[in-house]
Design a protein around this motif. Structure first.
Motif, mmCIF file in Angstrom:
data_model
loop_
_atom_site.group_PDB
_atom_site.id
_atom_site.type_symbol
_atom_site.label_atom_id
_atom_site.label_comp_id
_atom_site.label_asym_id
_atom_site.label_seq_id
_atom_site.Cartn_x
_atom_site.Cartn_y
_atom_site.Cartn_z
ATOM 1 N N VAL A 68 0.840 -1.197 0.000
ATOM 2 C CA VAL A 68 0.000 0.000 0.000
ATOM 3 C C VAL A 68 0.877 1.249 0.000
ATOM 4 O O VAL A 68 0.596 2.211 -0.724
ATOM 5 N N GLU A 69 1.970 1.251 0.767
ATOM 6 C CA GLU A 69 2.904 2.381 0.742
ATOM 7 C C GLU A 69 3.525 2.524 -0.641
ATOM 8 O O GLU A 69 3.649 3.632 -1.167
ATOM 9 N N ASP A 70 3.910 1.405 -1.229
ATOM 10 C CA ASP A 70 4.465 1.434 -2.583
ATOM 11 C C ASP A 70 3.441 1.994 -3.568
ATOM 12 O O ASP A 70 3.790 2.762 -4.469
ATOM 13 N N LEU A 71 2.172 1.610 -3.409
ATOM 14 C CA LEU A 71 1.110 2.113 -4.277
ATOM 15 C C LEU A 71 0.962 3.623 -4.117
ATOM 16 O O LEU A 71 0.864 4.350 -5.115
ATOM 17 N N LYS A 72 0.955 4.107 -2.892
ATOM 18 C CA LYS A 72 0.814 5.548 -2.664
ATOM 19 C C LYS A 72 1.986 6.307 -3.294
ATOM 20 O O LYS A 72 1.777 7.344 -3.936
ATOM 21 N N ASN A 73 3.186 5.808 -3.125
ATOM 22 C CA ASN A 73 4.351 6.470 -3.712
ATOM 23 C C ASN A 73 4.315 6.432 -5.232
ATOM 24 O O ASN A 73 4.598 7.429 -5.899
ATOM 25 N N ALA A 74 3.963 5.278 -5.794
ATOM 26 C CA ALA A 74 3.893 5.142 -7.249
ATOM 27 C C ALA A 74 2.812 6.054 -7.822
ATOM 28 O O ALA A 74 3.010 6.693 -8.859
ATOM 29 N N LEU A 75 1.681 6.124 -7.151
ATOM 30 C CA LEU A 75 0.578 6.956 -7.623
ATOM 31 C C LEU A 75 0.947 8.435 -7.593
ATOM 32 O O LEU A 75 0.660 9.177 -8.535
ATOM 33 N N GLY A 76 1.609 8.872 -6.527
ATOM 34 C CA GLY A 76 2.054 10.263 -6.454
ATOM 35 C C GLY A 76 3.023 10.602 -7.575
ATOM 36 O O GLY A 76 2.904 11.647 -8.224
ATOM 37 N N GLN A 77 3.959 9.721 -7.827
ATOM 38 C CA GLN A 77 4.923 9.929 -8.906
ATOM 39 C C GLN A 77 4.204 9.931 -10.258
ATOM 40 O O GLN A 77 4.473 10.774 -11.111
ATOM 41 N N TYR A 78 3.289 9.004 -10.451
ATOM 42 C CA TYR A 78 2.527 8.902 -11.696
ATOM 43 C C TYR A 78 1.763 10.201 -11.966
ATOM 44 O O TYR A 78 1.817 10.747 -13.070
ATOM 45 N N ILE A 79 1.048 10.702 -10.967
ATOM 46 C CA ILE A 79 0.255 11.928 -11.143
ATOM 47 C C ILE A 79 1.156 13.109 -11.461
ATOM 48 O O ILE A 79 0.861 13.908 -12.357
ATOM 49 N N LEU A 80 2.279 13.227 -10.768
ATOM 50 C CA LEU A 80 3.221 14.310 -11.042
ATOM 51 C C LEU A 80 3.737 14.236 -12.470
ATOM 52 O O LEU A 80 3.713 15.232 -13.208
ATOM 53 N N TYR A 81 4.177 13.068 -12.888
ATOM 54 C CA TYR A 81 4.697 12.914 -14.252
ATOM 55 C C TYR A 81 3.620 13.182 -15.297
ATOM 56 O O TYR A 81 3.871 13.822 -16.315
ATOM 57 N N GLU A 82 2.423 12.701 -15.039
ATOM 58 C CA GLU A 82 1.325 12.900 -15.989
ATOM 59 C C GLU A 82 1.035 14.390 -16.179
ATOM 60 O O GLU A 82 0.832 14.863 -17.296
ATOM 61 N N LYS A 83 1.024 15.141 -15.082
ATOM 62 C CA LYS A 83 0.766 16.587 -15.155
ATOM 63 C C LYS A 83 1.882 17.307 -15.920
ATOM 64 O O LYS A 83 1.611 18.210 -16.711
ATOM 65 N N ILE A 84 3.126 16.923 -15.683
ATOM 66 C CA ILE A 84 4.250 17.561 -16.381
ATOM 67 C C ILE A 84 4.213 17.233 -17.866
ATOM 68 O O ILE A 84 4.402 18.119 -18.713
ATOM 69 N N ILE A 85 3.954 15.982 -18.208
ATOM 70 C CA ILE A 85 3.863 15.580 -19.619
ATOM 71 C C ILE A 85 2.766 16.363 -20.322
ATOM 72 O O ILE A 85 2.950 16.848 -21.437
ATOM 73 N N LYS A 86 1.631 16.530 -19.670
ATOM 74 C CA LYS A 86 0.515 17.287 -20.247
ATOM 75 C C LYS A 86 0.893 18.760 -20.399
ATOM 76 O O LYS A 86 0.675 19.359 -21.455
ATOM 77 N N ARG A 87 1.477 19.347 -19.363
ATOM 78 C CA ARG A 87 1.849 20.770 -19.400
ATOM 79 C C ARG A 87 2.865 21.047 -20.509
ATOM 80 O O ARG A 87 2.816 22.074 -21.169
ATOM 81 N N GLN A 88 3.774 20.117 -20.723
ATOM 82 C CA GLN A 88 4.807 20.310 -21.735
ATOM 83 C C GLN A 88 4.375 19.863 -23.129
ATOM 84 O O GLN A 88 5.159 19.914 -24.060
#
Length: 138
Positions: A68-88
């Motif tokens: 569950v901790e791994d999921l929370k960390n992966a999800l946070g990283q995923y959302i951050l990367y997704e937002k940056i990819i979209k913004r760029q």
């Protein structure tokens, strides 16, 4: 350069087997003064549509003390990367690559289902021993 996930080469080989061309390993994202790295970028020519499909793939092993901790960390990283990819405006669709065992443990249960129902995350589910993609979700 960040350390590669233990399943990095496995996912890379599975994508190549499916006809993907790895274009960046890793995909570099720069936001302000920060440098971030998505594990892989790949392209595949879709003949019927006469265009390339472009993806970015973040690979996660889920080998920590708590899935569950791994999921929370992966999800946070995923959302951050997704937002940056979209913004760029990189024109890439981001996927989180996980082993089939983790998919069954987390995403076939309620905790993962709420993420899939809300289209919060796109998944590539792979078999690390055979180095094949089992399914694409999202």
């Amino acid at each position: 350069m960040p350390a590669k996930d233990i399943f990095h080469d496995c996912v890379k080989n599975a994508l190549i087997k499916e006809g993907w061309t790895i274009t960046e390993d890793p995909l570099s994202l720069k936001i302000g003064k920060k440098d971030l790295f998505v594990d892989l970028a790949a392209e595949k020519l879709l003949i019927a549509e006469k265009q390339n499909r472009r993806i970015a793939v973040e690979i996660k092993s889920f080998i920590g003390t708590s899935e569950v901790e791994d999921l929370k960390n992966a999800l946070g990283q995923y959302i951050l990367y997704e937002k940056i990819i979209k913004r760029q405006s990189l024109g890439r669709v981001l996927y989180l690559a996980i082993r089939d065992a983790i998919y069954r443990k987390l995403f076939m249960e309620e905790i993962g289902q709420i993420l899939l129902e809300e289209n919060t995350v796109r998944l590539i589910v792979f078999d690390p021993e055979k180095e094949v993609i089992i399914q694409w979700i999202g």
